[in-house]
Design an enzyme around this catalytic site. Structure first.
Site, short mmCIF file in Angstrom:
data_model
loop_
_atom_site.label_atom_id
_atom_site.label_comp_id
_atom_site.label_asym_id
_atom_site.label_seq_id
_atom_site.Cartn_x
_atom_site.Cartn_y
_atom_site.Cartn_z
N TRP A 65 10.68 49.64 -46.71
CA TRP A 65 10.23 48.54 -45.86
C TRP A 65 10.81 48.65 -44.45
O TRP A 65 11.33 47.69 -43.89
CB TRP A 65 10.57 47.17 -46.48
CG TRP A 65 10.15 47.03 -47.89
CD1 TRP A 65 10.93 46.88 -48.99
CD2 TRP A 65 8.79 47.05 -48.38
NE1 TRP A 65 10.17 46.80 -50.13
CE2 TRP A 65 8.85 46.91 -49.78
CE3 TRP A 65 7.54 47.19 -47.77
CZ2 TRP A 65 7.71 46.87 -50.58
CZ3 TRP A 65 6.41 47.16 -48.56
CH2 TRP A 65 6.50 47.01 -49.95
N GLU A 87 16.83 49.27 -49.28
CA GLU A 87 16.43 50.30 -50.25
C GLU A 87 15.56 49.68 -51.33
O GLU A 87 15.50 48.45 -51.46
CB GLU A 87 17.67 50.94 -50.87
CG GLU A 87 18.54 51.67 -49.86
CD GLU A 87 19.71 52.42 -50.49
OE1 GLU A 87 20.48 53.04 -49.76
OE2 GLU A 87 19.85 52.36 -51.74
N GLU A 123 15.21 40.27 -43.07
CA GLU A 123 16.42 39.84 -42.37
C GLU A 123 17.13 38.72 -43.12
O GLU A 123 17.70 37.81 -42.52
CB GLU A 123 16.10 39.38 -40.94
CG GLU A 123 15.17 40.26 -40.16
CD GLU A 123 15.70 41.66 -39.91
OE1 GLU A 123 16.85 41.94 -40.31
OE2 GLU A 123 14.97 42.48 -39.34
N ALA A 143 18.99 40.48 -34.99
CA ALA A 143 17.55 40.39 -35.28
C ALA A 143 17.19 39.00 -35.79
O ALA A 143 16.12 38.47 -35.46
CB ALA A 143 17.15 41.46 -36.29
N ARG A 144 18.03 38.41 -36.60
CA ARG A 144 17.75 37.07 -37.13
C ARG A 144 17.67 36.05 -36.01
O ARG A 144 16.87 35.12 -36.08
CB ARG A 144 18.85 36.68 -38.13
CG ARG A 144 18.81 37.44 -39.43
CD ARG A 144 20.11 37.31 -40.20
NE ARG A 144 20.05 38.02 -41.46
CZ ARG A 144 21.11 38.32 -42.20
NH1 ARG A 144 22.32 37.96 -41.80
NH2 ARG A 144 20.97 38.97 -43.34
N SER A 154 8.16 42.03 -34.36
CA SER A 154 8.97 42.89 -35.21
C SER A 154 9.24 44.23 -34.54
O SER A 154 10.34 44.78 -34.63
CB SER A 154 8.29 43.12 -36.56
OG SER A 154 8.28 41.93 -37.33
N GLY A 199 26.15 43.04 -38.60
CA GLY A 199 26.19 42.58 -37.22
C GLY A 199 24.86 42.79 -36.52
O GLY A 199 24.41 41.95 -35.73
N LEU A 221 18.28 50.35 -43.59
CA LEU A 221 19.30 49.72 -44.43
C LEU A 221 18.73 49.39 -45.81
O LEU A 221 19.29 49.79 -46.83
CB LEU A 221 19.83 48.45 -43.76
CG LEU A 221 20.86 47.66 -44.58
CD1 LEU A 221 22.12 48.48 -44.82
CD2 LEU A 221 21.19 46.33 -43.87
#
Length: 391
Positions: A169, A140, A370, A249-250, A98, A244, A138
């Site tokens: 997070w 919340e 993600e 990350a995924r 991560s 994007g 990103l």
């Protein structure tokens, strides 16, 4: 009658599907993990703390931070090579993968893809070296799977921007030198670079986690944070910007989850071969072999899926719904493998002497972040039917 055991990946001759360069990168990251990370990871998990800056420098020296990006000190490797690095890191611990994913595929990628040349020059070389750490704001408290409902705002005040809101997070948050923060403006969602120490910006660490304990997780609080005009990422317009980054990350998770599952299965096989039950090796019982065979099948299929998606990405043909297929399948199967391996280890499986329950706990978070399994299911459903079911 006994014979030499075969590694689960050898059942499908996985190594033969990799290039010499890909195998070399994989082996390098695996060696670093075994030598410098694995001996300490159980302690980090138990303490709920990691030496984040030292780790970032070690990983930067290895060349895995932003390794799939080009220029600015980044290695410019293939997507498959990056995926294999993620696999080897997550075979040690999901928290370590991560750190690398957030640094390279979220924070660095956002700057590399959407930033100005000045922003790239200022941040990317140091981030690639691990001298500077980034995070990605990103999610919340009330906007996880639906980022379009974010409440963080950015308003113009003269030539400046003023940001208010809370992110939750956030991996690397309290140790980050730079935060990529997404906020709602009168012109739609925009991205901003918020340096640590900016007045009104704080990042308290989230404690008492039962998962991803070998990782820094934080809240980001923005209270009238004033930024100059050039703090905005100029090429990001709307939610396509952060989404994007999430796809990048995924993709790493598709490979990473297989690493966690492989480590569990390797552990279970070795344990079953060594453990004597009723005067026989645990590995010699049919029920044990059935468990191992089923897990090896799913692990192999997941690895083949990851490699296929990696080849598509390297060819420039990877679609978002295909990433959803990989993330949904491989994380789901990895959790099942970790839990099944725990049954083979019995009570020993619940201790930190073995990695399986640590991996299982971590994968509960990987299943959620993600994009939750529910969201990826609906992405696939929309692709199959043409009908959106999110609302």
């Amino acid at each position: 009658m006994t014979s030499s055991p075969v590694h689960p990946f050898d059942l499908l001759a996985i190594d033969g599907l990799l290039t010499d360069e890909e195998r070399a990168i994989r082996d390098t990251v695996r060696a670093v993990g075994d030598r410098e990370l694995r001996p300490h990871v159980a302690e980090w998990f138990e303490q709920g703390a990691i030496p984040a800056r030292d780790l970032a420098r070690r990983l930067g020296k290895t060349g895995v931070l932003g390794m799939h990006l080009t220029g600015y000190g980044c290695a410019g490797t293939s997507a498959v090579s990056y995926g294999l690095a993620c696999l080897e890191l997550e075979a040690v611990d999901s928290g370590l993968r991560s750190l690398v994913s957030v640094q390279g595929s979220l924070a660095m990628y956002a700057i590399w893809k959407y930033g100005s040349e000045e922003q790239k020059q200022e941040w990317l070389p140091g981030m690639a070296a691990g001298e500077k750490i980034g995070c990605f704001g990103l999610t919340e408290p009330d906007a996880g799977s639906d980022p379009g409902s974010m409440r963080t705002t950015a308003r113009r005040d003269g030539s400046d921007w003023v940001l208010n809101g809370t992110k939750m997070w956030i991996t690397n948050g309290s140790v980050a030198d730079i935060a990529v923060v997404w906020a709602r403006t009168d012109e739609g969602v925009r991205g901003f670079l918020v340096p640590a120490g900016t007045p009104g910006f704080t990042a308290p660490e989230i404690k008492r986690k039962l998962s991803l304990r070998a990782s820094v997780t934080s809240e980001l609080v923005l209270d009238d944070v004033r930024l100059p005009a050039d703090a905005q990422l100029p090429q990001a317009r709307g939610l396509s910007g952060p989404l994007g980054c999430l796809n990048e990350a995924r993709f790493g998770i598709v490979f990473g989850a297989i690493g966690a599952a492989r480590d569990c299965l390797e552990t279970a096989i070795a344990y079953a071969r060594d453990r004597t039950v009723f005067a026989r090796s645990l590995a010699s019982y049919q029920l044990t072999q059935a468990k191992l065979a089923d897990m090896a099948l799913e692990l192999g299929k997941g690895m083949l899926l990851a490699l296929h998606l990696g080849r598509l990405k390297d060819a420039g043909h990877l679609a978002p719904e295909q990433v959803s297929v990989g993330k949904l399948n491989n994380v789901r199967e990895a959790i099942d493998i970790a839990r099944q391996c725990r049954t083979i280890l019995g009570a020993n499986g619940v201790t930190l002497e073995y990695p399986v329950l640590r991996h299982a706990n971590n994968l509960e978070s990987v299943l959620t972040y993600e994009g939750t399994s529910e969201v990826h299911t609906l992405v696939i459903g929309k692709a199959l039917t043409g009908e959106g079911a999110f609302r």
